[in-house]
Design a protein around this motif. Sequence first.
Motif, mmCIF file in Angstrom:
data_model
loop_
_atom_site.group_PDB
_atom_site.id
_atom_site.type_symbol
_atom_site.label_atom_id
_atom_site.label_comp_id
_atom_site.label_asym_id
_atom_site.label_seq_id
_atom_site.Cartn_x
_atom_site.Cartn_y
_atom_site.Cartn_z
ATOM 1 N N ILE A 109 3.968 12.330 2.359
ATOM 2 C CA ILE A 109 5.390 12.565 2.179
ATOM 3 C C ILE A 109 6.085 12.895 3.485
ATOM 4 C CG2 ILE A 109 5.189 13.351 -0.208
ATOM 5 C CD1 ILE A 109 5.313 16.235 0.908
ATOM 6 N N GLY A 110 5.347 13.033 4.564
ATOM 7 C CA GLY A 110 5.946 13.357 5.839
ATOM 8 C C GLY A 110 6.970 12.315 6.256
ATOM 9 N N ARG A 111 7.904 12.721 7.056
ATOM 10 C CA ARG A 111 8.914 11.793 7.558
ATOM 11 C C ARG A 111 9.006 11.835 9.075
ATOM 12 N NH1 ARG A 111 8.191 9.693 3.669
ATOM 13 N NH2 ARG A 111 9.545 9.051 1.951
ATOM 14 N N ALA A 112 8.086 12.562 9.696
ATOM 15 C CA ALA A 112 8.088 12.643 11.148
ATOM 16 C C ALA A 112 6.652 12.700 11.661
ATOM 17 C CB ALA A 112 8.859 13.884 11.602
ATOM 18 N N PRO B 92 8.960 3.417 9.620
ATOM 19 C CA PRO B 92 9.312 4.762 9.120
ATOM 20 C C PRO B 92 9.696 4.780 7.652
ATOM 21 C CG PRO B 92 10.445 4.263 11.197
ATOM 22 C CD PRO B 92 9.855 2.979 10.710
ATOM 23 N N LYS B 93 9.978 3.636 7.062
ATOM 24 C CA LYS B 93 10.420 3.618 5.655
ATOM 25 C C LYS B 93 9.253 3.786 4.680
ATOM 26 C CE LYS B 93 14.125 0.297 6.730
ATOM 27 N NZ LYS B 93 14.586 -1.096 6.455
ATOM 28 N N LEU B 94 8.028 3.594 5.166
ATOM 29 C CA LEU B 94 6.836 3.656 4.314
ATOM 30 C C LEU B 94 6.993 2.782 3.082
ATOM 31 C CD1 LEU B 94 5.636 7.355 4.533
ATOM 32 C CD2 LEU B 94 4.613 5.323 5.555
ATOM 33 N N TYR B 95 7.061 3.357 1.886
ATOM 34 C CA TYR B 95 7.032 2.566 0.658
ATOM 35 C C TYR B 95 8.178 1.546 0.593
ATOM 36 C CZ TYR B 95 3.582 5.865 -1.086
ATOM 37 O OH TYR B 95 2.445 6.632 -1.239
ATOM 38 N N GLU B 96 9.292 1.871 1.206
ATOM 39 C CA GLU B 96 10.422 0.944 1.155
ATOM 40 C C GLU B 96 10.353 -0.100 2.262
ATOM 41 O OE1 GLU B 96 10.876 4.305 1.158
ATOM 42 O OE2 GLU B 96 11.166 4.497 -1.001
ATOM 43 N N GLY B 97 9.490 0.092 3.238
ATOM 44 C CA GLY B 97 9.423 -0.823 4.376
ATOM 45 C C GLY B 97 8.580 -2.055 4.091
ATOM 46 N N ARG B 98 8.782 -3.118 4.871
ATOM 47 C CA ARG B 98 8.012 -4.343 4.722
ATOM 48 C C ARG B 98 7.518 -4.820 6.081
ATOM 49 N NH1 ARG B 98 7.092 -2.706 0.868
ATOM 50 N NH2 ARG B 98 7.458 -3.387 -1.266
ATOM 51 N N ALA B 99 6.211 -5.046 6.175
ATOM 52 C CA ALA B 99 5.589 -5.450 7.433
ATOM 53 C C ALA B 99 5.924 -6.897 7.767
ATOM 54 C CB ALA B 99 4.073 -5.269 7.322
ATOM 55 N N THR B 100 5.874 -7.230 9.052
ATOM 56 C CA THR B 100 6.090 -8.611 9.485
ATOM 57 C C THR B 100 4.839 -9.443 9.167
ATOM 58 O OG1 THR B 100 5.220 -8.093 11.668
ATOM 59 C CG2 THR B 100 7.599 -7.875 11.363
ATOM 60 N N PRO B 101 4.976 -10.785 9.056
ATOM 61 C CA PRO B 101 3.806 -11.640 8.769
ATOM 62 C C PRO B 101 2.693 -11.415 9.792
ATOM 63 C CG PRO B 101 5.832 -12.893 8.543
ATOM 64 C CD PRO B 101 6.233 -11.554 9.112
ATOM 65 N N GLY B 102 1.460 -11.390 9.314
ATOM 66 C CA GLY B 102 0.318 -11.205 10.210
ATOM 67 C C GLY B 102 -0.017 -9.745 10.466
ATOM 68 N N ASN C 267 -5.455 11.212 12.889
ATOM 69 C CA ASN C 267 -4.968 10.174 11.979
ATOM 70 C C ASN C 267 -4.344 10.816 10.740
ATOM 71 O OD1 ASN C 267 -4.771 7.924 10.185
ATOM 72 N ND2 ASN C 267 -6.862 8.333 9.480
ATOM 73 N N THR C 268 -3.129 10.345 10.386
ATOM 74 C CA THR C 268 -2.505 10.849 9.153
ATOM 75 C C THR C 268 -2.196 9.713 8.178
ATOM 76 O OG1 THR C 268 -0.282 10.725 10.101
ATOM 77 C CG2 THR C 268 -1.450 12.814 10.327
ATOM 78 N N GLY C 269 -2.663 8.503 8.475
ATOM 79 C CA GLY C 269 -2.436 7.434 7.502
ATOM 80 C C GLY C 269 -2.782 6.068 8.041
ATOM 81 N N LEU C 270 -3.511 5.293 7.246
ATOM 82 C CA LEU C 270 -3.855 3.902 7.565
ATOM 83 C C LEU C 270 -3.583 3.082 6.298
ATOM 84 C CD1 LEU C 270 -7.271 4.575 9.317
ATOM 85 C CD2 LEU C 270 -5.297 3.547 10.446
ATOM 86 N N ASP C 271 -2.595 2.206 6.362
ATOM 87 C CA ASP C 271 -2.205 1.429 5.183
ATOM 88 C C ASP C 271 -2.364 -0.061 5.471
ATOM 89 O OD1 ASP C 271 -1.110 3.743 3.639
ATOM 90 O OD2 ASP C 271 0.236 3.819 5.371
ATOM 91 N N GLY C 272 -3.028 -0.763 4.562
ATOM 92 C CA GLY C 272 -3.216 -2.207 4.746
ATOM 93 C C GLY C 272 -3.583 -2.863 3.438
#
Length: 578
Positions: free
Chosen positions: A102-105, A130-140, A181-186
């Motif tokens: 839930i961190g934002r910084a 920074p948007k996390l759940y609302e964000g969208r990664a670029t292709p690749g 490390n505080t997060g690895l999402d893939g």
Amino acid sequence: MTALRRPAPAQDAYRIARLMRSAGEMMAPERLAAIQPSRVSASRALLSHAIRGRWQILCKRFEIDEKGNGVAEYRIDIGSWRFSFPVFSFEPSPHGRTGRIIGRAWDMMGALIEGDLSQVDFETTRNELPKLYEGRATPGTLIWCRSNRSGRFFESARQALTAGRQPDVAELAQTCYLMRNTGLDGNGTFGTKSFLAYEADHPLRWSLAAQMLCAYMMRVFAQDLLQHLVRLGSPQAPDMAKDLRRFLGVGNGSALGLMLFVNNHPRLIERWLFIREEAIARAKAVLPDEAGSQIIKLLTLVDKAITFRTQDRAAYENFTRSDVLAEELQIIRRAVADLLQRWQAGNRFEAEPFAELAASLEGRVHAEAMETLHSLLIELVPDEADALVDGLVIDEELTGRPEMPVHRLRDLIRNDYAWAFKLNLEVPASERYVWYKSVTAEEPRRGLATEVGQNVVNLGLDLPRLVVALDRDLSAADPNLSTARFLFAHPQHRAIVTRVQALAGTSLHSPHADIMSGSFTPAHITRLLNVGIHGIDKTRDFLDRNLRGVLFHGAPIPEDIASGSADELWFYPAEPNL
């Protein structure tokens, strides 16, 4: 049965299978928690691949001010493949700072992306991360990551180097990292590339490889940032000693979410435990050469482990203290030294001396010491272990078999889940726990059902009760009825039936435990993931559920890997003597 892509001859396969341990020996939570990092752990496997392939890591830009605000970008060349690692760095701030999702910084955000990165994609990543759940990664994009500085130790090291001296080793050895490390999402989250979409020749195709490369890059950036900030304040300051750079890893913290990960990734858990057991069995089958070179190597590794445990400054709450393990490892050392003496004297009584060695120590030493020996044995078969890791490409979708007759399904349950029928599942409702997701922290929690309330969704897989309930209803059904017909009358069993059928014939996928009982310790399973599968050292427990430790502790630095001078046996580092 063998996990190697190129199966061993039938006679060897039987011999190896005979040396592997059974699920009954392996799947108790306490035994899973005792498993130690090894060559098949994700972080160590990544470095084995990197060292062998001489991966190149190049810093392309580093535009960060004296407060820590700015950007950096790295290029990673792995054979014919290229990856980019953009970094967005921030001045540490107490506002919104937390190690939780839930961190934002954060002090650093980054991404692992295939190919060279365009300026457009660089800016898109900067805006979306920074948007996390609302964000969208670029292709690749393979992974998004975040980390925070260890404020005290980062600043201490910075002050020491600015003053013209090396940081205090004893102080840094309390954590062994500069950033955590505080997060690895893939794997498809936030628009990242799905794991199964990785190409056949993709160098990060095996499980957890991309996540571990991201974690390694956090370590690279943390050290570069420290050196950069020191130089801005004192251009004549010395570089941090290379031995200390190798000693420092990247911190990692984990909580109850890993228990749900185990529930939801049974094929990964089964495959990983299986290949570790196969690697150990292959090592036990090794016949030493005339000089006993393999025994000498094992003795050297045990000595490293003893030194490592002796110097460990971490304070453990419920897990075995390192000084106790150091004493236990001395027992193992004496047994290995005795084997070497006998072997070099020409006494060859054992057909499988390493198997005999392990069998002679089982029950005589603590489980963690025993698992340390097993992990070190794997180093006797490095090529075979690396080949086993390459095979960790797993489709985790579970599909059922609706045509299966009820009697066959019941046979599977009675055979594969015999352990569940031996548990005492008559826990009073007032003492039963529920796994749920915290509304405020967005993280998994475990609480007494009576305290959590009636309307909470239970996220925990109550596997033994589901299996027992399914068996009860199956016993009343026509044995020749199809599974589809049975589920038509009992739709509540659909999920557990699919799981049982999809995992049929495998036995290492689920801990043999009632995770709803108060006697279950979640940290045992968190430790299996953190220590065994991820390869984290010095894991300290907190409240029986959280673990903090260090990844890549003692690992080669990028220049070691690129030059071919990296030490393959880098783990269990001794404290640098500066």
